[in-house]
Design a protein around this motif. Structure first.
Motif, PDB file in Angstrom:
ATOM      1  N   UNK A   1      33.620  -4.486  -0.887  1.00 43.31           N
ATOM      2  CA  UNK A   1      33.360  -5.763  -1.529  1.00 43.31           C
ATOM      3  C   UNK A   1      32.260  -6.534  -0.781  1.00 43.31           C
ATOM      4  N   UNK A   2      32.300  -6.486   0.542  1.00 43.27           N
ATOM      5  CA  UNK A   2      31.303  -7.182   1.337  1.00 43.27           C
ATOM      6  C   UNK A   2      29.905  -6.639   1.114  1.00 43.27           C
ATOM      7  N   UNK A   3      29.810  -5.333   0.907  1.00 42.47           N
ATOM      8  CA  UNK A   3      28.500  -4.718   0.653  1.00 42.47           C
ATOM      9  C   UNK A   3      27.939  -5.203  -0.678  1.00 42.47           C
ATOM     10  N   UNK A   4      28.784  -5.347  -1.682  1.00 41.56           N
ATOM     11  CA  UNK A   4      28.325  -5.845  -2.990  1.00 41.56           C
ATOM     12  C   UNK A   4      27.776  -7.262  -2.875  1.00 41.56           C
ATOM     13  N   UNK A   5      28.423  -8.095  -2.090  1.00 40.02           N
ATOM     14  CA  UNK A   5      27.954  -9.464  -1.887  1.00 40.02           C
ATOM     15  C   UNK A   5      26.603  -9.450  -1.181  1.00 40.02           C
ATOM     16  N   UNK A   6      26.463  -8.619  -0.163  1.00 40.93           N
ATOM     17  CA  UNK A   6      25.208  -8.511   0.565  1.00 40.93           C
ATOM     18  C   UNK A   6      24.078  -8.034  -0.352  1.00 40.93           C
ATOM     19  N   UNK A   7      24.338  -7.047  -1.182  1.00 38.90           N
ATOM     20  CA  UNK A   7      23.334  -6.552  -2.135  1.00 38.90           C
ATOM     21  C   UNK A   7      22.965  -7.650  -3.124  1.00 38.90           C
ATOM     22  N   UNK A   8      23.934  -8.366  -3.618  1.00 40.21           N
ATOM     23  CA  UNK A   8      23.658  -9.451  -4.565  1.00 40.21           C
ATOM     24  C   UNK A   8      22.785 -10.531  -3.932  1.00 40.21           C
ATOM     25  N   UNK A   9      23.090 -10.915  -2.704  1.00 40.83           N
ATOM     26  CA  UNK A   9      22.303 -11.938  -2.015  1.00 40.83           C
ATOM     27  C   UNK A   9      20.877 -11.449  -1.803  1.00 40.83           C
ATOM     28  N   UNK A  10      20.707 -10.214  -1.379  1.00 38.28           N
ATOM     29  CA  UNK A  10      19.372  -9.667  -1.155  1.00 38.28           C
ATOM     30  C   UNK A  10      18.563  -9.640  -2.448  1.00 38.28           C
ATOM     31  N   UNK A  11      19.166  -9.197  -3.539  1.00 43.12           N
ATOM     32  CA  UNK A  11      18.466  -9.159  -4.833  1.00 43.12           C
ATOM     33  C   UNK A  11      18.110 -10.566  -5.287  1.00 43.12           C
ATOM     34  N   UNK A  12      19.004 -11.510  -5.098  1.00 43.19           N
ATOM     35  CA  UNK A  12      18.736 -12.894  -5.486  1.00 43.19           C
ATOM     36  C   UNK A  12      17.573 -13.472  -4.701  1.00 43.19           C
ATOM     37  N   UNK A  13      17.535 -13.215  -3.396  1.00 41.76           N
ATOM     38  CA  UNK A  13      16.454 -13.732  -2.572  1.00 41.76           C
ATOM     39  C   UNK A  13      15.123 -13.068  -2.910  1.00 41.76           C
ATOM     40  N   UNK A  14      15.142 -11.782  -3.197  1.00 43.61           N
ATOM     41  CA  UNK A  14      13.906 -11.056  -3.474  1.00 43.61           C
ATOM     42  C   UNK A  14      13.282 -11.481  -4.799  1.00 43.61           C
ATOM     43  N   UNK A  15      14.078 -11.947  -5.742  1.00 40.23           N
ATOM     44  CA  UNK A  15      13.560 -12.314  -7.052  1.00 40.23           C
ATOM     45  C   UNK A  15      13.309 -13.797  -7.195  1.00 40.23           C
ATOM     46  N   UNK A  16      13.576 -14.577  -6.187  1.00 41.49           N
ATOM     47  CA  UNK A  16      13.512 -16.032  -6.281  1.00 41.49           C
ATOM     48  C   UNK A  16      12.098 -16.531  -6.029  1.00 41.49           C
ATOM     49  N   UNK A  17      11.575 -17.315  -6.939  1.00 37.89           N
ATOM     50  CA  UNK A  17      10.364 -18.096  -6.733  1.00 37.89           C
ATOM     51  C   UNK A  17       9.123 -17.343  -6.320  1.00 37.89           C
ATOM     52  N   UNK A  18       8.406 -17.912  -5.355  1.00 33.56           N
ATOM     53  CA  UNK A  18       7.097 -17.438  -4.945  1.00 33.56           C
ATOM     54  C   UNK A  18       7.178 -16.625  -3.658  1.00 33.56           C
ATOM     55  N   UNK A  19       8.132 -15.710  -3.587  1.00 28.85           N
ATOM     56  CA  UNK A  19       8.292 -14.905  -2.379  1.00 28.85           C
ATOM     57  C   UNK A  19       7.340 -13.715  -2.415  1.00 28.85           C
ATOM     58  N   UNK A  20       6.676 -13.469  -1.283  1.00 25.23           N
ATOM     59  CA  UNK A  20       5.720 -12.374  -1.205  1.00 25.23           C
ATOM     60  C   UNK A  20       6.297 -11.142  -0.540  1.00 25.23           C
ATOM     61  N   UNK A  21       7.345 -11.277   0.222  1.00 24.82           N
ATOM     62  CA  UNK A  21       7.942 -10.145   0.908  1.00 24.82           C
ATOM     63  C   UNK A  21       7.380  -9.953   2.302  1.00 24.82           C
ATOM     64  N   UNK A  22       8.102  -9.210   3.131  1.00 25.80           N
ATOM     65  CA  UNK A  22       7.685  -9.035   4.514  1.00 25.80           C
ATOM     66  C   UNK A  22       6.407  -8.206   4.672  1.00 25.80           C
ATOM     67  N   UNK A  23       6.142  -7.281   3.756  1.00 26.33           N
ATOM     68  CA  UNK A  23       4.939  -6.459   3.879  1.00 26.33           C
ATOM     69  C   UNK A  23       3.688  -7.319   3.805  1.00 26.33           C
ATOM     70  N   UNK A  24       3.663  -8.234   2.874  1.00 27.17           N
ATOM     71  CA  UNK A  24       2.516  -9.127   2.717  1.00 27.17           C
ATOM     72  C   UNK A  24       2.335  -9.997   3.953  1.00 27.17           C
ATOM     73  N   UNK A  25       3.413 -10.451   4.513  1.00 27.66           N
ATOM     74  CA  UNK A  25       3.354 -11.310   5.694  1.00 27.66           C
ATOM     75  C   UNK A  25       2.847 -10.532   6.904  1.00 27.66           C
ATOM     76  N   UNK A  26       3.396  -9.348   7.122  1.00 31.22           N
ATOM     77  CA  UNK A  26       3.005  -8.545   8.287  1.00 31.22           C
ATOM     78  C   UNK A  26       1.546  -8.103   8.207  1.00 31.22           C
TER      79      UNK A  26
END
Length: 65
Positions: A1-26
């Motif tokens: 169950x904890x893994x599902x919550x973690x996956x959901x949070x990660x997907x939510x953060x990755x799709x939110x707003x004007x995020x470029x991701x770590x590759x673009x930043x690095x």
């Protein structure tokens, strides 16, 4: 169950707003930081909006005498 919550949070953060991701930043010479940039850095954009920032070093100040 904890893994599902973690996956959901990660997907939510990755799709939110004007995020470029770590590759673009690095590739741009920045570092992804959680919460806030440290002294001597500025917020360039978001790795994962709204809590993980892409921080870059401030350029050295040029003062002429």
């Amino acid at each position: 169950m904890g893994i599902l919550v973690l996956v959901f949070v990660f997907i939510s953060l990755a799709q939110h707003g004007d995020a470029h991701g770590p590759e673009s930043c690095n590739h741009g010479g920045g570092l992804c930081r959680m919460g806030t940039c440290i002294s001597g850095e500025y917020l360039a954009h978001y790795c994962f909006e709204p809590i993980i920032f892409c921080c870059k070093n401030l350029p050295p100040s040029t003062t002429e005498r």
